[in-house]
Write an enzyme that holds these catalytic residues in place. Structure first.
Site, PDB file in Angstrom:
ATOM      1  N   GLN A 280       0.823  -1.208   0.000  1.00 45.30           N
ATOM      2  CA  GLN A 280       0.000   0.000   0.000  1.00 45.30           C
ATOM      3  C   GLN A 280       0.861   1.264   0.000  1.00 45.30           C
ATOM      4  OE1 GLN A 280      -2.033   1.082   3.561  1.00 45.30           O
ATOM      5  NE2 GLN A 280      -3.754   2.030   2.510  1.00 45.30           N
TER       6      GLN A 280
ATOM      7  N   TYR B 238       1.221  -8.248  15.771  1.00 47.60           N
ATOM      8  CA  TYR B 238       1.647  -7.083  14.981  1.00 47.60           C
ATOM      9  C   TYR B 238       2.255  -6.018  15.905  1.00 47.60           C
ATOM     10  CZ  TYR B 238       0.993  -3.016  11.861  1.00 47.60           C
ATOM     11  OH  TYR B 238       1.163  -1.891  11.090  1.00 47.60           O
TER      12      TYR B 238
ATOM     13  N   LYS C 140       5.995  -4.477  16.202  1.00 45.09           N
ATOM     14  CA  LYS C 140       6.223  -3.041  15.975  1.00 45.09           C
ATOM     15  C   LYS C 140       7.018  -2.436  17.133  1.00 45.09           C
ATOM     16  CE  LYS C 140       4.663  -2.451  11.909  1.00 45.09           C
ATOM     17  NZ  LYS C 140       5.611  -2.173  10.828  1.00 45.09           N
TER      18      LYS C 140
HETATM   19  C1  AKB Z   1      -3.271  -1.891  10.364  1.00 44.90           C
HETATM   20  O1  AKB Z   1      -4.480  -1.677  10.521  1.00 44.90           O
HETATM   21  O2  AKB Z   1      -2.710  -2.959  10.595  1.00 44.90           O
HETATM   22  C2  AKB Z   1      -2.416  -0.740   9.924  1.00 44.90           C
HETATM   23  C3  AKB Z   1      -1.863   0.001  11.096  1.00 44.90           C
HETATM   24  C4  AKB Z   1      -2.671   1.024  11.762  1.00 44.90           C
HETATM   25  O3  AKB Z   1      -0.782  -0.252  11.484  1.00 44.90           O
HETATM   26  N1  AKB Z   1      -3.150   0.103   9.053  1.00 44.90           N
END
Ligand code: AKB
Length: 318
Positions: free
Chosen positions: A12, A141, A145
């Site tokens: 993206q 996630y 991060k």
């Molecule tokens: C997601 O929704 O995973 C991403 C983000 C906010 O990191 N767009």
């Protein structure tokens, strides 16, 4: 003139960052790379290299072949897909970043690494979330991060790697779909509004999250990498935002152009739980003070621009 490698270039952000970098630094100075070959887009208009970021050798070869001095490392899984495949997410998000930083260390490259509002967790202050605060994310996630932010700080402090990054909010774009994020509803809604006049949202109507239009996301990355390092106190993981809204408020903004647009809700418990663990709004004053961050789009200007692009310039009626 810089020589830049962009990993995850077909994703993206990469799909729009690569053309912007090429306009700024010259087509041949920006090498797009991804794990798959471009059908159309980033790879078509300039040099393209297949790179699997879990292979240090492949990153190294691309950096040496093109004499790269700056890497925009975008290859990563987004939040919802990372929750479905946590082991793969760890390999790609952490393994890919570690290998990229190692190549950057060996070849003295600067590195841009996007973090996310996903680096915060349920016990982070939810409104006006400060730059420096509690970070105990509960999604895979988010874990990758926050660990990535720390790893970038470590490579800068220990090895002098010029690593810099921002915590992106949800990113809205009409060019390439996001693919697997919790904030994807804010893109899908425009396509369904134009095609069907209605949208079923997977988050609750009152779910408030920070968002940003893609031109601002691209601007943030480039401006941070060009910023005077002497002014950067945080370097990695600057909070950046442009707007924040709920699905209900976004639907109301769309209705200004399409009065007949309707929204209903079919909540996905997994993505809702992720969204509920993220801040409602973040404070980006450190980015504004340290490198002059200022977004150009708010909810209304972004909505008008998205609708005009998604509808291909058609007059919108309900
Ligand atoms: C997601 O929704 O995973 C991403 C983000 C906010 O990191 N767009």
């Amino acid at each position: 003139m810089q020589r830049i490698l962009v990993t995850g270039a077909l994703g993206q952000v990469g799909s729009e960052l690569v053309p912007a970098l090429r306009t700024r630094y010259g087509t041949d100075h920006v090498i797009a790379s991804d794990i798959r070959v471009a059908q159309r887009g980033a790879g078509d208009e300039g040099p393209f290299q297949l790179v699997d970021c879990t292979s240090q050798r492949q990153i190294q070869e691309a950096v040496r072949r093109y004499q790269i001095d700056t890497i925009y490392h975008l290859a990563a899984l987004l939040s919802a897909v990372a929750e479905q495949k946590p082991q793969v997410a760890w390999d790609i998000n952490m393994g890919g970043l570690y290998r990229t930083l190692e190549v950057a260390r060996e070849n003295r490259c600067a590195v841009f690494v996007p973090s996310s509002i996903g680096a915060f967790g349920p016990n982070t202050p939810t409104d006006g979330t400060p730059q420096d605060t509690i970070q105990r994310p509960t999604s895979m996630y988010g874990i990758t991060k926050v660990a990535g932010e720390l790893l970038c700080d470590y490579y800068h402090g220990r090895f002098g790697v010029d690593a810099r990054g921002v915590r992106y909010p949800g990113i809205i774009s009409h060019v390439t779909p996001p693919g697997g994020g919790t904030t994807d509803y804010a893109v899908e809604i425009f396509h369904d509004a134009v095609r069907h006049g209605r949208y079923t949202c997977f988050l609750r109507p009152d779910t408030r999250l920070d968002m940003m239009y893609m031109p601002d996301a691209v601007k943030a990355a480039i401006e941070l990498m060009e910023a005077d390092p002497e002014r950067l106190r945080h370097r990695n993981a600057f909070n950046v935002t442009a707007m924040n809204f709920t699905p209900e408020e976004l639907a109301a903004a769309i209705r200004r152009h399409m009065p007949g647009f309707t929204i209903d809700y079919g909540v996905d418990p997994v993505r809702q739980a992720i969204a509920d663990s993220w801040p409602n709004s973040i404070d980006d004053s450190a980015a504004r003070a340290e490198w002059g961050w200022a977004p150009s789009y708010d909810l209304l200007s972004m909505t008008a621009d998205m609708l005009s692009h998604v509808s291909g310039g058609m007059t919108l009626t309900d």
